[in-house]
Design a protein around this motif. Sequence first.
Motif, mmCIF file in Angstrom:
data_model
loop_
_atom_site.group_PDB
_atom_site.id
_atom_site.type_symbol
_atom_site.label_atom_id
_atom_site.label_comp_id
_atom_site.label_asym_id
_atom_site.label_seq_id
_atom_site.Cartn_x
_atom_site.Cartn_y
_atom_site.Cartn_z
ATOM 1 N N GLU A 1 -34.960 28.361 30.369
ATOM 2 C CA GLU A 1 -33.827 28.320 28.855
ATOM 3 C C GLU A 1 -33.265 26.676 28.939
ATOM 4 O O GLU A 1 -33.032 25.998 27.975
ATOM 5 N N ARG A 2 -32.687 26.986 29.914
ATOM 6 C CA ARG A 2 -31.277 26.222 29.972
ATOM 7 C C ARG A 2 -32.213 24.771 30.327
ATOM 8 O O ARG A 2 -31.581 22.929 29.673
ATOM 9 N N LEU B 1 -33.886 23.593 27.730
ATOM 10 C CA LEU B 1 -32.950 22.465 26.633
ATOM 11 C C LEU B 1 -32.749 21.035 26.779
ATOM 12 O O LEU B 1 -32.361 20.213 25.660
ATOM 13 N N GLU B 2 -32.566 20.628 28.144
ATOM 14 C CA GLU B 2 -32.015 19.506 29.568
ATOM 15 C C GLU B 2 -33.708 18.617 29.305
ATOM 16 O O GLU B 2 -33.367 17.561 29.251
ATOM 17 N N ILE C 1 -37.013 17.772 22.272
ATOM 18 C CA ILE C 1 -35.556 17.820 21.791
ATOM 19 C C ILE C 1 -34.802 16.177 22.269
ATOM 20 O O ILE C 1 -33.982 15.866 21.699
ATOM 21 N N SER D 1 -34.644 23.201 19.071
ATOM 22 C CA SER D 1 -33.939 23.526 20.288
ATOM 23 C C SER D 1 -34.365 24.902 20.564
ATOM 24 O O SER D 1 -34.697 26.477 20.801
ATOM 25 N N LEU E 1 -36.362 27.638 22.727
ATOM 26 C CA LEU E 1 -36.119 28.685 23.329
ATOM 27 C C LEU E 1 -37.624 29.809 23.199
ATOM 28 O O LEU E 1 -37.981 31.044 24.393
#
Length: 505
Positions: free
Chosen positions: A290-291, A294-295, A300, A383, A387
Amino acid sequence: MTNRIPPFALRLTAACMPLLLAACGSVTPKAFSTDEIRDRAAQDLVSMYKDQEPISAPIDFHEAAARALKYNLDYKLKLMETALSQSLLDVSTYEMLPKLVAGAGYVSRNNDSGGVSVLIDPPRTVSLNPSTSQERDRSLANLSFSWNALDFGVSYYRAQQKADQVLMAEERRRKVIQNVLQDVRNSYWRAVGAQQLLGRVDALLERVEKAMLRAKEVEKQGLMPQAQVLGYQRALLDAVNTLTLRRQDLELAMAELRALMSVAPGEKITLVEQGEQALPAVPVNVEALERLALERRPEIMEEWYRKRVTENDIKAAKVLLWPNISLDAGWQYDSNKYAYNSNWIDTGVRVSWNLLKLTQYPSLQRAHEAQNTTDDMRRMALSMAVLTQVRVGIQRYGLSLSELRFAEESAQVDKRLLNYAKAAAKSQFDSELEVIRTEARALLGEYQRFAAYSNAQAAWGRLYNSVGLDILPETVESHDVKTLARSMQDTMAQWQQAVFQVVAK
């Protein structure tokens, strides 16, 4: 004395009349002709498939993905959009430069320019006879340098926006790459199943049709009870219906793969019928994935760059509130023989400030804060969706593996039933029908097993895509298909080993 219009003025007016008449004329719509449409369609067909490496051997998954990414028209469109954004950035960068304008001209008049001077005391008394200080025909030239502080400030923020739009176009290109890879992963394994099963499906359909004719003949002659023979016909018709639907699915899978790879119509392709790739186990490092999503997710990152674009809009508007400073310098030339100096340099500095514009500052500040809040909220909502995609992708992949195991067991049972039916078959008509029906069921079970495997590959592709991992080198066009395929294979293997963690068995 009445002034006479000079001949050159009459000639100039006569020369301009056609332009004036053309400007006043009406413009009517003109549709493309049939020949033009036909020629354009033929040229488009050539352009869509030109400069492609020929297909000389069976295609494996990585080569199919490489061909799709190298020749896919959607990907090429995103490349063009990125190049266009870069070109617009280059243009906006030059807009920050000061202005350096060179000019030249020729002026003429039909009489002399002149005047008289009057005294103040005694009032309105003419002091000189009419005189002139300017020739009728003159040549002019100048070279002017000017710099405007507000123009520079606005151009600077506009250039920053163009730079961020280049990065946004790059993120859209990344997203197209990831989507194309996911589509290829889904279509390729379905197409492999189609290549293996289509011939067997056609052969079985032919046998079913012959069996139907025999069943009708048996019914006509009354050799079996009508209920029994009608039951067999119903079973055969159900098999025909199911096999026909599955056959359509198989043909569409190959057509989709050909479209993704931009294969020209009529060109034959063969897929490698090698052992299926081993599917990875279900990842357990959910929070790490998940991290990473997001990166790395392109959507995003694009939204984040869009926030900077909107911020620069507000900053450019704020620049216009401040004093404006203008610097000017220029070299001038005038061929007028009456002038004391025929060339000179003039300079100037001007400061101006529209004080009423300062009243916009509170509104601009509120708009800036509201825009930042809106952009942040939009990114947060995106975001959250990312996820959710990661978690749902992991769950779907686990379910698809379970479905695959069930399909494999079902196919094995159907195969054993077929072997038993063949061994127990006799010359009786009902035994033959039972063999055909069992063979159809076994073939359908094998199809479902191929479908389950392709679904598992598609689920893995969606999970891979949900994390936002890149699989291409910086420049695709400089690599041939084989090199690109090897690079993609190595990259995906490295990502799979470094990113996805599974439970040790």
